[in-house]
Design an enzyme around this catalytic site. Structure first.
Site, PDB file in Angstrom:
ATOM      1  N   GLU A 209      13.743 -11.064 -53.548  1.00  0.00           N
ATOM      2  CA  GLU A 209      12.959 -11.084 -52.312  1.00  0.00           C
ATOM      3  C   GLU A 209      13.858 -11.234 -51.085  1.00  0.00           C
ATOM      4  OE1 GLU A 209       9.942 -10.386 -51.951  1.00  0.00           O
ATOM      5  OE2 GLU A 209       8.941 -10.708 -53.873  1.00  0.00           O
ATOM      6  N   ARG A 213      13.927  -8.216 -48.297  1.00  0.00           N
ATOM      7  CA  ARG A 213      13.337  -8.574 -47.007  1.00  0.00           C
ATOM      8  C   ARG A 213      14.394  -8.919 -45.960  1.00  0.00           C
ATOM      9  NH1 ARG A 213       7.544 -11.625 -48.053  1.00  0.00           N
ATOM     10  NH2 ARG A 213       7.306 -11.082 -50.252  1.00  0.00           N
ATOM     11  N   ASP A 341       7.664  -2.536 -61.602  1.00  0.00           N
ATOM     12  CA  ASP A 341       7.335  -1.367 -60.789  1.00  0.00           C
ATOM     13  C   ASP A 341       8.529  -0.697 -60.126  1.00  0.00           C
ATOM     14  OD1 ASP A 341       7.615  -3.691 -59.303  1.00  0.00           O
ATOM     15  OD2 ASP A 341       5.923  -3.306 -57.972  1.00  0.00           O
ATOM     16  N   GLU A 477       1.162  -0.827 -50.434  1.00  0.00           N
ATOM     17  CA  GLU A 477       1.497   0.277 -51.336  1.00  0.00           C
ATOM     18  C   GLU A 477       0.630   1.524 -51.144  1.00  0.00           C
ATOM     19  OE1 GLU A 477       3.349  -3.283 -52.610  1.00  0.00           O
ATOM     20  OE2 GLU A 477       1.190  -2.904 -52.398  1.00  0.00           O
ATOM     21  N   THR A 566      12.303  -0.753 -50.898  1.00  0.00           N
ATOM     22  CA  THR A 566      10.955  -1.095 -51.353  1.00  0.00           C
ATOM     23  C   THR A 566      10.223  -2.012 -50.393  1.00  0.00           C
ATOM     24  OG1 THR A 566       9.706  -1.734 -53.353  1.00  0.00           O
ATOM     25  CG2 THR A 566      11.561  -3.166 -52.681  1.00  0.00           C
TER      26      THR A 566
END
Length: 576
Positions: A209, A213, A341, A477, A566
């Site tokens: 993360e 980010r 994913d 998404e 992502t």
């Protein structure tokens, strides 16, 4: 009466020696048991600490901890030679973290092969984009007033929530503000980054993360603004994350303490999520290409090459992998939802980022999509909606689909643009319709976090929403895929769908005093049960994708030159 004893007399006085064993036996039995347990625990603690410290140190002699058995069974001689050549020492973060970026940048130069991209003057060009910018300003108002410098806004209670303590929302939103032309807001946020952002804090953070980010957000902002401050901070956080790669297999641990550099498995178990270890490569490679320092790309790409050697089910990977053993967890669920994913997303995007020159990335991606079609794709009843289910324990099919899976349409159409089979385009369109129906089928026009699909012919609804899955987290998404689909097809239907979803967010998640909130039940428009949290990705991804979807200038960030991580952070890629 006083008694005086001379020193000679004292020395001649016999001393009565006590037996330790006799004294021990005179203790109560219960006290002796307690003391024995304490001594044993102390001994075990010393041994355990020694083993932990030993496993943390990388070893050249044991080939980064790979066992001979693993090499003989799973890796051919050519791949073995390549993996052994990658052994490297990873330096712990420097105590003077604020100086790391500045000192390193003095020694490095921008590499020519990774070009920066330039964008036209930013700002909305139509009423739809203007509405999105107003939504961003409303969300930013709440964050600025009640959560400034903290990770997340709690808009209902007008407070904040800290996850890592590094200003996640502010960093995640930097490139969005730049793209939207919000110059004042961007400048104020930049000043906070310059004066307040400090990664030398005694805090455990999630490696994945923080990479997507924070590192991703700083790098994309540097690409857009050309402001070296953001590159300095990117180098700083990357150096604090590098100890995660210090495992016996090179597969990173999930967590690291930013101050001490101590990396470890998650508190809830011994394994890392496959999506997390395989979704940091774009960011670390981008940093290496910008700075000219190969250590970031080498450590991250080693993981991809290692995963490439592991056995899979038709190209599909389980959810978990043990960082030390370097093996997938047996009988783990196979899914394109949470914890797996983005493994598939980054196979394709790494291939694009590297100029489409690494053939096995493309081959692994194509094999995986074929595996998805073979093992996971089904049609619901009675309306024949195409969805992507899961294999529980790697075997038993479940018609469960996370909202996270809706990223796949965008990835598929991106791959089709770069020459993947027409079956990928067809699945992208079919899945896009299903993801939109996950919104359109609810009373609030907002999707649940998880949906189940009916496979019975008895009639009723195709989409089943369970009470525990009925929440909406303001996720990006579906909007992300709508933008990719519109970008490559120019089909106005996708923008209409996006506008319908945007209006639902405005109607049911907007907090009047500032910010937007996650909600607990998308099925009940009269009582959506606000959950009082605005995740950083709402500003960093969801609103950004809305803005790009409604743009009159779709080449604003051209996908032939730009690859998005992502977390929706754009960076330049090599071109063939």
């Amino acid at each position: 009466m006083s008694v005086s004893i001379s020193i000679p007399e004292l020395l001649q006085t016999p001393v009565k020696r006590k037996s330790l064993w006799r004294e021990w036996n005179r203790l109560p039995r219960f006290l002796r048991l307690v003391l024995l347990v304490m001594f044993m625990m102390a001994g075990f603690s010393v041994v355990y600490l020694y083993l932990i410290l030993s496993s943390e140190l990388p070893s050249v002699n044991n080939n980064r901890g790979f066992t001979q058995k693993h090499f003989e069974q799973n890796i051919n001689p050519t791949e073995k030679k390549e993996l052994l050549a990658e052994v490297q020492q990873i330096e712990p973060p420097h105590n003077k973290s604020k100086e790391v970026g500045k000192d390193l940048l003095k020694q490095l130069s921008i590499r020519n092969e990774m070009k920066h991209f330039e964008i036209e003057e930013a700002g909305p060009t139509n009423q739809y984009q203007e509405a999105v910018v107003e939504a961003f300003k409303h969300a930013w108002k709440g964050y600025r007033e009640h959560a400034w410098g903290h990770d997340h806004l709690k808009p209902v209670s007008k407070s904040f929530h800290d996850w890592f303590g590094v200003g996640l929302t502010l960093i995640d939103a930097l490139d969005t503000m730049f793209i939207m032309g919000l110059k004042e807001e961007f400048q104020e946020a930049r000043e906070w980054v310059a004066s307040k952002l400090d990664f030398n804090i005694n805090k455990d953070v999630n490696f994945f993360e923080t990479t997507i980010r924070v590192l991703g957000g700083l790098l994309s902002t540097y690409h857009l603004s050309q402001d070296k401050l953001f590159l300095e901070k990117a180098v700083d956080i990357a150096d604090h994350l590098m100890p995660c790669f210090r495992t016996r297999s090179g597969v990173p641990y999930s967590d690291v303490n930013l101050k001490t550099g101590f990396a470890h498995a998650p508190l809830w178990g011994s394994d890392s999520s496959v999506s997390e270890v395989s979704t940091v490569q774009l960011e670390f490679r981008d940093l290496s290409r910008i700075t000219g320092n190969p250590k970031y790309e080498e450590a991250a790409f080693h993981v991809s090459k290692y995963l490439h050697t592991l056995p899979k089910k038709d190209g599909l990977v389980p959810m978990f992998i043990n960082a030390d053993k370097g093996q997938f967890r047996t009988h783990s669920t196979i899914t394109l939802g949470a914890r797996a994913d983005t493994y598939y997303e980054y196979l394709l995007k790494q291939w694009i980022q590297t100029g489409r020159n690494i053939s096995w990335l493309k081959e692994d991606y194509m094999e995986a999509i074929e595996g998805v079609m073979k093992n996971l794709v089904r049609k619901s009843q009675p309306k024949q909606l195409v969805f992507v289910g899961e294999l529980l324990s790697g075997r038993n099919y479940s018609p469960k689909m996370d909202h996270l899976v809706c990223f796949l349409s965008g990835t598929l159409i991106l791959g089709f643009h770069y020459g993947m089979p027409v079956s990928h385009e067809r699945l992208a369109k079919q899945l896009m319709e299903t993801c939109y129906k996950m919104y359109a089928s609810t009373a609030t026009f907002l999707s649940p976090e998880i949906a189940y699909f009916s496979m019975n012919n008895g009639g009723g609804s195709d989409i089943i929403i369970k009470s525990n899955d009925a929440h909406n987290l303001l996720r990006p998404e579906t909007v992300e895929s709508l933008w990719y689909m519109y970008y490559f097809t120019r089909n106005e239907t996708y923008r209409k769908w996006g506008w319908n979803i945007f209006q639902a967010f405005e109607r049911y998640t907007k907090v009047k005093t500032g910010g937007y909130t996650t909600i607990g039940d998308v099925r009940n428009p009269l009582f959506v049960r606000p959950r009082d949290l605005m995740e950083s990705f709402f500003l960093g991804e969801t609103l950004k994708y809305f803005y790009l979807l409604f743009s009159d200038k779709q080449e604003f960030l051209p996908l032939d030159k730009v690859v998005f991580n992502t977390e929706s952070a754009p960076s330049a890629h090599l071109q063939q």
